[in-house]
Design a protein around this motif. Structure first.
Motif, short mmCIF file in Angstrom:
data_model
loop_
_atom_site.label_atom_id
_atom_site.label_comp_id
_atom_site.label_asym_id
_atom_site.label_seq_id
_atom_site.Cartn_x
_atom_site.Cartn_y
_atom_site.Cartn_z
N VAL A 196 6.30 4.66 -4.94
CA VAL A 196 6.61 5.32 -6.21
C VAL A 196 5.57 4.94 -7.26
O VAL A 196 5.14 5.77 -8.06
CB VAL A 196 8.02 4.92 -6.70
N LEU A 197 5.14 3.67 -7.22
CA LEU A 197 4.19 3.16 -8.22
C LEU A 197 2.74 3.31 -7.77
O LEU A 197 1.83 2.91 -8.50
CB LEU A 197 4.49 1.68 -8.50
N GLU A 198 2.54 3.87 -6.59
CA GLU A 198 1.20 4.03 -6.00
C GLU A 198 0.51 2.68 -5.81
O GLU A 198 -0.70 2.53 -6.06
CB GLU A 198 0.35 4.97 -6.85
N ILE A 199 1.29 1.70 -5.39
CA ILE A 199 0.77 0.38 -5.04
C ILE A 199 1.17 0.10 -3.59
O ILE A 199 2.36 -0.02 -3.28
CB ILE A 199 1.32 -0.73 -5.96
N THR A 200 0.21 0.05 -2.72
CA THR A 200 0.48 -0.10 -1.29
C THR A 200 0.85 -1.55 -0.94
O THR A 200 0.17 -2.49 -1.36
CB THR A 200 -0.75 0.30 -0.45
N VAL A 201 1.92 -1.69 -0.18
CA VAL A 201 2.27 -3.00 0.37
C VAL A 201 1.69 -3.05 1.77
O VAL A 201 2.20 -2.44 2.70
CB VAL A 201 3.80 -3.21 0.40
N TYR A 202 0.60 -3.77 1.94
CA TYR A 202 -0.12 -3.79 3.21
C TYR A 202 0.57 -4.63 4.28
O TYR A 202 0.56 -4.29 5.46
CB TYR A 202 -1.54 -4.32 3.01
N ASP A 203 1.12 -5.74 3.86
CA ASP A 203 1.64 -6.66 4.87
C ASP A 203 2.64 -7.62 4.23
O ASP A 203 2.72 -7.76 3.00
CB ASP A 203 0.49 -7.47 5.50
N HIS A 204 3.40 -8.26 5.09
CA HIS A 204 4.28 -9.35 4.67
C HIS A 204 4.10 -10.46 5.70
O HIS A 204 4.40 -10.28 6.88
CB HIS A 204 5.74 -8.89 4.62
#
Length: 232
Positions: free
Chosen positions: A207-215
């Motif tokens: 939604v915020l156009e911030i990619t969560v690449y990994d955890h």
């Protein structure tokens, strides 16, 4: 009794002073772990020299400095002869040693794999008796902008607030983030809660156009990537 007291007199105090002299004369690399800790402790007692006290503490933890580095001031103070001031000196020195291991590279660091992220975050998330949650912020080219502490919990978990995570990311103009937390138990299995919060953060990031690449889930010696395991 007289012989015992005589043994603990000048001879004992001389032994307590020897680590300092040895360091000056022979250099720091010639000292044992116990002798280095004895310098931090400063002095022993009539019944035990600083060196012997250091040996006793090390022996209790199988002479493993990694285990010693996990101790809190309160835990160290439980040893007879270690007051709060001496415990603080030991904790501070071990923390400096841990930070010394961090290698600073010239120029920005680019993340190309889960291992790259692990190498940057491991200094923050190892040797902890509790869980902590951190994030790594990246720009559009996957270069590291910064790393940030988010929350601290107990041995079994920590509360993660998505609002705080994305507030930090937005303030730093991050294009993507890597999530990370540790498992003090050493168990690298992702729990249902780990997977659930990861998926929630992935969706919020879209939604915020911030990619969560990994955890990443870290133990003291290894890590698990939820992205590599296709769990996010």
């Amino acid at each position: 009794m007289d012989n015992y007291e005589q043994k603990l007199g000048i001879k004992a105090w001389a032994e307590a002073d020897r680590p300092r002299e040895k360091l000056l004369l022979q250099g720091r690399r010639q000292l044992t772990d116990a002798e280095l800790i004895a310098i931090l402790i400063g002095s022993g007692s009539r019944s035990e020299t600083a060196v012997d006290l250091s040996k006793r503490i090390l022996s209790f933890y199988q002479n493993d400095l990694a285990k010693l580095a996990k101790l809190s001031v309160k835990e160290l103070s439980k040893f007879k002869g270690i007051g709060e001031a001496k415990a603080i000196a030991i904790v501070a020195a071990l923390e400096l040693g841990k930070r010394r291991k961090e290698t600073e590279e010239d120029g920005p660091i680019k993340i190309t794999s889960s291992k790259d992220a692990y190498l940057i975050l491991k200094s923050e998330l190892t040797d902890l008796p509790h869980e902590e949650f951190w994030i790594l912020l990246l720009n559009r080219a996957n270069f590291v902008i910064s790393k940030h502490f988010i929350s601290k919990g107990g041995q079994a978990g920590t509360v993660v607030d998505p609002k705080i995570i994305f507030k930090v990311a937005i303030e730093q103009n991050a294009s993507s983030i890597v999530l990370a937390h540790n498992h003090p138990s050493g168990n690298l299995t992702a729990s249902e809660a780990d997977i659930k919060i990861t998926k929630q953060l992935v969706e919020a990031g879209k939604v915020l156009e911030i990619t969560v690449y990994d955890h990443l889930i870290l133990s003291d010696h290894s890590f698990l990537s939820l992205a590599d395991e296709r769990l996010m």
